[in-house]
Design a protein around this motif. Sequence first.
Motif, short mmCIF file in Angstrom:
data_model
loop_
_atom_site.label_atom_id
_atom_site.label_comp_id
_atom_site.label_asym_id
_atom_site.label_seq_id
_atom_site.Cartn_x
_atom_site.Cartn_y
_atom_site.Cartn_z
N LEU A 1 0.85 -1.20 0.00
CA LEU A 1 0.00 0.00 0.00
C LEU A 1 0.88 1.25 0.00
N ILE A 2 0.64 2.13 -0.95
CA ILE A 2 1.42 3.38 -1.00
C ILE A 2 0.48 4.58 -1.15
N ASP A 3 1.03 5.74 -0.83
CA ASP A 3 0.32 7.00 -1.05
C ASP A 3 1.09 7.72 -2.15
N SER A 4 0.39 8.25 -3.16
CA SER A 4 1.12 8.80 -4.30
C SER A 4 0.36 10.00 -4.87
N TYR A 5 0.92 10.55 -5.91
CA TYR A 5 0.24 11.63 -6.64
C TYR A 5 -1.18 11.20 -7.05
N TRP A 6 -1.32 9.93 -7.37
CA TRP A 6 -2.63 9.40 -7.79
C TRP A 6 -3.49 8.98 -6.61
N GLY A 7 -3.07 9.29 -5.42
CA GLY A 7 -3.79 8.86 -4.23
C GLY A 7 -3.24 7.51 -3.76
N GLN A 8 -3.98 6.88 -2.87
CA GLN A 8 -3.51 5.59 -2.35
C GLN A 8 -3.67 4.50 -3.40
N ILE A 9 -2.69 3.61 -3.45
CA ILE A 9 -2.75 2.47 -4.38
C ILE A 9 -2.35 1.22 -3.60
N ALA A 10 -3.17 0.19 -3.71
CA ALA A 10 -2.83 -1.11 -3.08
C ALA A 10 -2.64 -2.12 -4.20
N LEU A 11 -1.67 -3.02 -4.01
CA LEU A 11 -1.35 -3.97 -5.07
C LEU A 11 -1.07 -5.37 -4.51
N ALA A 12 -1.69 -6.37 -5.13
CA ALA A 12 -1.45 -7.77 -4.77
C ALA A 12 -1.05 -8.51 -6.04
N HIS A 13 -0.06 -9.40 -5.93
CA HIS A 13 0.58 -9.98 -7.12
C HIS A 13 0.70 -11.49 -6.97
N ASN A 14 0.33 -12.21 -8.01
CA ASN A 14 0.65 -13.63 -8.14
C ASN A 14 1.46 -13.80 -9.41
N GLY A 15 2.69 -14.31 -9.27
CA GLY A 15 3.57 -14.49 -10.43
C GLY A 15 4.96 -13.99 -10.12
N ASN A 16 5.88 -14.16 -11.04
CA ASN A 16 7.24 -13.63 -10.88
C ASN A 16 7.60 -12.76 -12.06
N LEU A 17 8.21 -11.63 -11.78
CA LEU A 17 8.73 -10.80 -12.87
C LEU A 17 10.16 -11.24 -13.17
N VAL A 18 10.50 -11.34 -14.45
CA VAL A 18 11.86 -11.80 -14.76
C VAL A 18 12.84 -10.63 -14.94
N ASN A 19 12.33 -9.40 -15.09
CA ASN A 19 13.24 -8.26 -15.25
C ASN A 19 13.16 -7.28 -14.07
N ALA A 20 12.72 -7.80 -12.92
CA ALA A 20 12.52 -6.90 -11.77
C ALA A 20 13.83 -6.31 -11.26
N LEU A 21 14.88 -7.12 -11.28
CA LEU A 21 16.14 -6.63 -10.71
C LEU A 21 16.74 -5.50 -11.54
N SER A 22 16.70 -5.64 -12.86
CA SER A 22 17.27 -4.57 -13.69
C SER A 22 16.40 -3.32 -13.60
N LEU A 23 15.08 -3.50 -13.57
CA LEU A 23 14.20 -2.33 -13.42
C LEU A 23 14.46 -1.65 -12.08
N ARG A 24 14.66 -2.45 -11.08
CA ARG A 24 14.88 -1.90 -9.75
C ARG A 24 16.18 -1.09 -9.69
N SER A 25 17.24 -1.63 -10.29
CA SER A 25 18.51 -0.88 -10.28
C SER A 25 18.33 0.46 -10.99
#
Length: 471
Positions: free
Chosen positions: A100-124
């Motif tokens: 759950l985050i608070d942002s310019y768009w207001g609060q956003i909650a997110l739930a995920h099932n699955g794995n991202l394969v490019n998460a680490l490079s996006l994160r860096s």
Amino acid sequence: MRCLYDGGLRHKCGVFGIYNHNEPARLTYLGLYALQHRGQESAGMVTSNGRRLHLAKGMGQVADVFDPMILSRLKGKSAIGHDRYSTAGESGLINCQPLLIDSYWGQIALAHNGNLVNALSLRSELVRQGSAFITTSDTEVILHLIVRSSRKSFHDALVEALLKIRGAFSLLLMTVDEMIAIRDPYGFRPLVLGKLRNSRVIASETCALDLIGAKFIREIQPGEILIINKDGLQSIFPFPEREHAQCIFELIYFARPDSVIFGESVNLYRNCLGRRLARESHVDADIVVPVPDSGVSAALGYASESKIPFDFGLIRNHYVGRTFIEPKQAIRDLGVKVKLNPVRGLIRGKKVVLVDDSIVRATTSRKIVAMIRRAGAKEVHMRISSPPIISPCFYGIDTPTKEELIASSHSVNEIRQFIRADSLNYLSLEGILSCVKNGEKRFCTACFTEKYPIDFPYERFPQLQLFEKQK
Ligand code: AMP
């Protein structure tokens, strides 16, 4: 959702959400309860009362995390929730979902099932741009991509973010006034839409709809973003078209047998596998015994096709939990004995066909074969209702590294010797595809074939380096 730094893939999650209901928290509790098999390490829920989002989450199973007091504090008209499979530990609670985050768009909650394969490079990349992360999960990357987008509307920012991520994602997102369901263009993980009077329901599997009395409407399509708000339902399909790669292992092992996913009844599919297995590898025997619970449907199919009587020769204790305390003095094979016990009267002197859905490391199978032998079986014939697992899953099923998968380095005969069975047969790849329509075109079989529908960046993941070295 996958933890990026824990060196292992550990992700089998369930998501549930309901829009426009007077008791969204209680129904989400039930929905998560029905999906408990998809993750038992932590559970969480966010509700919306139209002005604010309210969050509750914790380590443990759904019934441990929520009580009537907590549920009564989760006020609102809509909710999304998450069952997570992960390890406990320091970072456990922080990685619990929904995020759950608070942002310019207001609060956003997110739930995920699955794995991202490019998460680490996006994160860096995001970190270099100034993003500060709170969790170690791949899911948080999605939120950062949304809030950093310069698009003029929330939906455009969401689409821009989703076009950057690659991998498996069945997502449930909630803002104060909307619930949004998203399925990646390959359709790796299941996600279904249901209806309960004037409420819309989204769940990983239909068994969650059944429990709350909701009617199954349809699956969320691969590549679909379904926006649910006061104006109704709106679908958009922003992703480039991909050949579908729905996870066949969901049908073989992971989903609940009373669910219908990918247009297939899980129980009927497994029964068909068992029948096919009996045709492919018949053996002269006295009794068909399933390894409960995962082998039951296939064993029933095997028995009816082979005309060999079926019986529960192994009984499972369903109450084994994390609180179980082992005695200090080692007792041989305690691990498996805690869970399974043979019915000696059924097994003694018999030629037994033992049916399970899969062999991963083969350590459990070896103990079970020994258990059946000690119960007096004359012969033990192991039958597996899927092909040998030779390759890890990078899209959300918890499988060990390639090195730990016994079939990646051993022949069927070597595995048979290791588990000390009189015979061992796996179902063929054609076998698992023959029980569904258009199998080759619709399903991911990478764990059996090493044919991965999405490439992954080897160099970024320690376990993938290992994988590459062995290739
Ligand atoms: P083993 O003999 O040690 O390879 O264990 C085989 C058992 O693990 C079978 O009963 C399967 O149903 C079960 N199994 C298969 N895949 C998984 C998984 N991803 N997580 C946990 N158990 C699994």
